[in-house]
Design an enzyme around this catalytic site. Structure first.
Site, mmCIF file in Angstrom:
data_model
loop_
_atom_site.group_PDB
_atom_site.id
_atom_site.type_symbol
_atom_site.label_atom_id
_atom_site.label_comp_id
_atom_site.label_asym_id
_atom_site.label_seq_id
_atom_site.Cartn_x
_atom_site.Cartn_y
_atom_site.Cartn_z
ATOM 1 N N ASP A 152 34.756 6.709 48.067
ATOM 2 C CA ASP A 152 35.285 6.139 49.143
ATOM 3 C C ASP A 152 36.592 6.738 49.567
ATOM 4 O O ASP A 152 36.806 7.135 50.814
ATOM 5 C CB ASP A 152 35.339 4.580 48.905
ATOM 6 C CG ASP A 152 35.688 3.886 50.207
ATOM 7 O OD1 ASP A 152 35.265 4.042 51.329
ATOM 8 O OD2 ASP A 152 36.735 3.124 50.095
ATOM 9 N N LYS A 174 39.144 9.271 36.186
ATOM 10 C CA LYS A 174 40.530 9.307 35.510
ATOM 11 C C LYS A 174 40.317 9.054 34.082
ATOM 12 O O LYS A 174 40.679 7.922 33.650
ATOM 13 C CB LYS A 174 40.896 7.984 36.279
ATOM 14 C CG LYS A 174 42.480 7.629 36.021
ATOM 15 C CD LYS A 174 43.392 8.516 36.763
ATOM 16 C CE LYS A 174 44.871 8.322 36.367
ATOM 17 N NZ LYS A 174 45.828 9.227 36.638
HETATM 18 C C1 IPM Z 1 32.506 3.551 53.514
HETATM 19 C C2 IPM Z 1 33.103 2.270 54.038
HETATM 20 C C3 IPM Z 1 32.553 1.099 53.333
HETATM 21 C C4 IPM Z 1 32.916 1.326 51.759
HETATM 22 C C5 IPM Z 1 33.078 -0.172 53.609
HETATM 23 C C6 IPM Z 1 32.789 -0.554 55.302
HETATM 24 C C7 IPM Z 1 32.397 -1.485 52.932
HETATM 25 O O1 IPM Z 1 34.642 2.257 53.954
HETATM 26 O O2 IPM Z 1 31.206 3.395 53.699
HETATM 27 O O3 IPM Z 1 33.070 4.357 53.090
HETATM 28 O O4 IPM Z 1 33.997 0.884 51.301
HETATM 29 O O5 IPM Z 1 32.159 1.861 51.061
HETATM 30 MG MG MG Z 2 35.123 4.164 53.349
#
Ligand code: IPM
Ligand code: MG
Length: 359
Positions: A248, A192
Site C-alpha cells: 500500500d 521486514k
Molecule cells: C489502496 C487504498 C486502499 C488500501 C484503501 C482505500 C482501503 O489506499 O487501494 O491503496 O489501503 O488498500
Molecule cells: Mg493505498
C-alpha cells in the site's frame, strides 16, 4: 461470447473518470467488434447514502457474476465518521476478499512525454518501468484479532494482527515470478525480516518458490531500505513483490515517481485471472465534480483488463497507444500539466483518447 463487465463508479472523481473509460469501451464495441455488456451498480459512500450500506448485496452479486469489474474510487470526508464497517473503504476491502483478489498489480511507468512532471530529476526517473505486486487479501488488513480494548489501568489500547500463511505467500510469489519472467527477469521481495516473524516466513517461502524460477534473479530488501531505494535509484527495480500494508505504502511512493498518481492503473486478480480494475488514485474529493480529474489511470485500467482478464491484448495495445499519442499531442490534465502544454479537462482528455483509438 459476450463478456459482462460490472461498472462501479463509486465516489468523488470516480464517476467522472469511469465515464471516460466507458466512452472508450463503447467506441471499441461500436468499431472494433468488442462483445461486452456493461452493468453499473453503486459502491462506497454513495451506496451508503442510498442503501445504508457501502456494499449492497446486489452490487456484490453483480461483481461476483461479472467477468471483470471496473471500479472508480470510494471514500470522502463525509463518511469518515461512520462506524468502520459502514465506511466506503470497507466495501473495497470486502470486494477484494470476497472475490479472492489476492494479487494486486500496480505498474509504475513513466511516459517519456511526462519526464518533467516528476518531482525527481529526469535522469533518475527517465525510462522508469516497474511493477509492484502487492498481496491484497491478507496481512494486518484482515488479520484477527483486531480492535480497541480497555486495559486494567483504564487506558485503551488499539491492536491489529499481521498474519501470513505459507499458501498466501506462495501464490502471490508465483504471480510475481511469472510477471518478472515476462519482463526483465528481476524480482525483489520486500519485507521486514530483521524484525517480524511474519516477514521471516515470507522470505523462506519466497526462497522456496524461487527454485521453480531459476531464470529469475531474486533479491530481498527490507521495506525501509526499499522506500529509500525507490527515490534514490528506482530504475534498479523490475518487479517488486510485497505484503498488503508495505505494498500500500510503496505503491503510492512509486506512483509519485511517475509525476502523477493520476496516470497509474491497477489490476487485482484471483487465481483464475478474473479481476477488478481500478485507478490507484482514490476519490480526490477536493477536485470532485469540477471536471478536471485525469481519466487516464482509469482508461489504462481498462487496457489492463483486456490484457489480464479478457485476453484481448491487441485492444490493450490499442488503448495504451492512444494514450501515448494524446500525450504526444501535448494534451494534459492539471495534475500532469507543465508550461507550454495544452490544458484539458476530464472529458476533453477522454474524448481525445477515443479519437485516437486505432488511428
Ligand atoms: C489502496 C487504498 C486502499 C488500501 C484503501 C482505500 C482501503 O489506499 O487501494 O491503496 O489501503 O488498500
Ligand atoms: Mg493505498
Amino acid at each position: 461470447m459476450t463478456k459482462k463487465l460490472a461498472v462501479l463508479p463509486g465516489d468523488g472523481i470516480g464517476p467522472e473518470v469511469v465515464n471516460e473509460a466507458v466512452k472508450v469501451l463503447e467506441r471499441l464495441r461500436r468499431d472494433f467488434g468488442l462483445k461486452i455488456e456493461l452493468e453499473t451498480a453503486l459502491v462506497g459512500g454513495i451506496a451508503y447514502d442510498t442503501h445504508k450500506h457501502p456494499l449492497p448485496d446486489a452490487t456484490l452479486k453483480l461483481a461476483k457474476q461479472a467477468d471483470a469489474v471496473l471500479l472508480g474510487a470510494v471514500g470522502g470526508n463525509r463518511w469518515d465518521t461512520l462506524a468502520r464497517e459502514l465506511r466506503p473503504e470497507k466495501a473495497l476491502l470486502t470486494l477484494r476478499s470476497e472475490l479472492r483478489l489476492f494479487a494486486n498489480l500496480r505498474p509504475a511507468i513513466l511516459y517519456p512525454q511526462l519526464a518533467s512532471a516528476s518531482t525527481l530529476k529526469p535522469e533518475v526517473v527517465a525510462g522508469l518501468d516497474l511493477l509492484i505486486v502487492r498481496e491484497l487479501t491478507g496481512d494486518i488488513y484482515f488479520g484477527e484479532p483486531r480492535g480497541v480494548r480497555t486495559l486494567e489501568s483504564g487506558e485503551r489500547q488499539g491492536f491489529n494482527t499481521m498474519l501470513y500463511a505459507e499458501h498466501e505467500v506462495e501464490r502471490v510469489a508465483r504471480v510475481a515470478f511469472a510477471a518478472a519472467r515476462k519482463r526483465r527477469c528481476k524480482l525483489c521481495s520486500v519485507e521486514k525480516a530483521n524484525v517480524l516473524e511474519t516477514s521471516g516466513l515470507w522470505r523462506e517461502v519466497v526462497l522456496r518458490v524461487a527454485k521453480d524460477y531459476s531464470d529469475v534473479e531474486l533479491s530481498h530488501m527490507y521495506v525501509d531500505n526499499a522506500a529509500m531505494q525507490l527515490v534514490r535509484a528506482p530504475k534498479q527495480f523490475d518487479v517488486i513483490v510485497t505484503g498488503n500494508i508495505f505494498g500500500d505504502i510503496l505503491s503510492d511512493e512509486a506512483a509519485m515517481l511517475t509525476g502523477s498518481i493520476g496516470m497509474l492503473p491497477s489490476a487485482s486478480l484471483d487465481a483464475a485471472n478474473k479481476g477488478m480494475y481500478e485507478p490507484i488514485h482514490g476519490s480526490a474529493p477536493d477536485i470532485a465534480g469540477k471536471g478536471v480529474a485525469n481519466p487516464l489511470a482509469t482508461i489504462l485500467s481498462v487496457a489492463m483488463m483486456f490484457r489480464y482478464t479478457l485476453n484481448e491484448p491487441s485492444l490493450a495495445d490499442n488503448i495504451e497507444q492512444a494514450v501515448s499519442r494524446v500525450l504526444d499531442q501535448d494534451l494534459r490534465t492539471g495534475d500532469i500539466y507543465t508550461e507550454g502544454m495544452k490544458k484539458v479537462g476530464t472529458s476533453g482528455m477522454g474524448d481525445a483518447v477515443v479519437s485516437m483509438l486505432g488511428s
